[in-house]
Design an enzyme around this catalytic site. Structure first.
Site, PDB file in Angstrom:
ATOM      1  N   VAL B 103       0.821  -1.210   0.000  1.00 44.38           N
ATOM      2  CA  VAL B 103       0.000   0.000   0.000  1.00 44.38           C
ATOM      3  C   VAL B 103       0.856   1.262   0.000  1.00 44.38           C
ATOM      4  O   VAL B 103       0.364   2.352   0.175  1.00 44.38           O
ATOM      5  CB  VAL B 103      -0.962   0.032   1.213  1.00 44.38           C
ATOM      6  CG1 VAL B 103      -2.081  -0.968   1.040  1.00 44.38           C
ATOM      7  CG2 VAL B 103      -0.209  -0.228   2.501  1.00 44.38           C
ATOM      8  N   SER B 104       2.150   1.091  -0.226  1.00 48.44           N
ATOM      9  CA  SER B 104       3.067   2.225  -0.170  1.00 48.44           C
ATOM     10  C   SER B 104       2.991   3.084  -1.424  1.00 48.44           C
ATOM     11  O   SER B 104       2.702   2.596  -2.511  1.00 48.44           O
ATOM     12  CB  SER B 104       4.480   1.680  -0.004  1.00 48.44           C
ATOM     13  OG  SER B 104       5.400   2.574  -0.529  1.00 48.44           O
ATOM     14  N   CYS B 105       3.232   4.388  -1.259  1.00 50.75           N
ATOM     15  CA  CYS B 105       3.300   5.300  -2.409  1.00 50.75           C
ATOM     16  C   CYS B 105       4.748   5.573  -2.807  1.00 50.75           C
ATOM     17  O   CYS B 105       5.008   6.327  -3.728  1.00 50.75           O
ATOM     18  CB  CYS B 105       2.626   6.623  -2.082  1.00 50.75           C
ATOM     19  SG  CYS B 105       0.841   6.503  -2.080  1.00 50.75           S
ATOM     20  N   ILE B 106       5.685   5.034  -2.071  1.00 51.38           N
ATOM     21  CA  ILE B 106       7.098   5.341  -2.365  1.00 51.38           C
ATOM     22  C   ILE B 106       7.877   4.056  -2.639  1.00 51.38           C
ATOM     23  O   ILE B 106       7.768   3.104  -1.885  1.00 51.38           O
ATOM     24  CB  ILE B 106       7.775   6.101  -1.206  1.00 51.38           C
ATOM     25  CG1 ILE B 106       6.991   7.387  -0.932  1.00 51.38           C
ATOM     26  CG2 ILE B 106       9.216   6.457  -1.545  1.00 51.38           C
ATOM     27  CD1 ILE B 106       7.223   7.923   0.426  1.00 51.38           C
TER      28      ILE B 106
END
Lengths: 178, 106
Positions: B103-106
């Site tokens: 679920v990470s954006c990075i």
């Protein structure tokens, strides 16, 4: 669809979309601003595209060039004046006091560290490692008297606006301007 | 979304969600991983399995996985990670590793 007919229907959901189904292929992110939050928006968008298996190109122009210069990349500031969303209620006079902007930027960086968000130079390295390409605008570089050696090694080239559009050539490209 | 559908493999049928992520990480087998990797055109090597095992271990420890953390794992750098799992390395490797979608954006 023909290539999936010989397979069970349920398998389709477990398989990645084939290349033909994926319409979005390439993102060109133009960063024209040098504020911390604007630069990070551009970096997150470019890196996010790579994470999704898309191509990503970045074009830095005008004040955005600060983000890719060796001297300034890791010392960007957020604007405390002329930014109504920043600490609403804070009088502009106070927000404009010497050192206030540096302090606010430091606090913002500290919060980002907590979230494990990399600094600008490391973010650019990540984007390059993921196959992303980073370019500087020739006109802006000339204007600010910046040479290739002033930029971080991740900057591939200094290019014209025409070259920039060539980067976006091809089907399935989207351009984002920040 | 969470209605289990069954993945047809020659090895074993395992319940996955609508996007193909394994519902129960403990059911994971290397054979299953091979099968999923093949659907992405990836032939798994020992290096791939080093990464997959690392991802499974960290996920079990409750670590929120990011590409940056994989790059700092000491197993692969970010460039190698992209090369091993083309087409979105963290998502693809997570699916093959039998752990939930990151679920990470990075």
């Amino acid at each position: 669809m023909i290539d999936t007919l010989d397979k069970p229907v349920t398998l389709g959901n477990a398989l990645p979309a084939t290349k033909n189904e994926k319409k979005l292929k390439r993102m060109l992110i133009i960063c024209s601003k040098g504020k911390l939050e604007d630069v990070y928006a551009a970096l997150v968008l470019a890196n996010g595209a790579l994470m999704e298996g898309l191509e990503a190109k970045m074009f830095f122009t005008f004040f955005g060039l600060e983000a890719i210069t060796k001297k300034k990349a890791d010392h960007l500031h957020t604007a405390t004046v002329g930014n109504p969303a920043f600490m609403p209620g804070m009088p502009t006079m106070v927000a404009g006091l010497p050192g206030f902007e540096a302090f606010a930027s430091y606090m913002m960086m500290k919060e980002m560290d907590k979230l494990d968000i990399p600094h600008v130079t490391e973010f650019l390295q990540m984007i390059e490692a993921g196959g992303g390409e980073i370019f500087a605008c020739k006109l802006a570089a000339d204007m600010f008297h910046l040479k290739k050696e002033d930029f971080l090694p991740e900057v591939k080239d200094i290019i014209t606006v025409g070259d920039m559009y060539a980067l976006a050539d091809g089907e399935g490209t989207q351009i984002i301007f920040i | 979304m969470l209605n289990p559908i069954y993945m047809e493999t020659v090895v074993k049928q395992l319940p996955v969600n609508a996007e193909g992520y394994l519902l129960d990480a403990t059911l994971w087998t290397p054979e299953w991983a091979n099968e999923v990797a093949r659907s992405y055109g990836i032939t798994l090597t020992d290096k791939h399995f080093d990464v997959l095992n690392w991802l499974r271990k960290k996920q079990a420890e409750g670590v929120a996985l990011t590409i940056r953390k994989v790059g700092a794992s000491g197993i692969v750098d970010i460039k190698q990670f992209y090369e091993l799992f083309p087409g979105g390395p963290l998502k693809v490797s997570s699916k093959i590793a039998g752990i939930p979608k990151p679920v990470s954006c990075i």
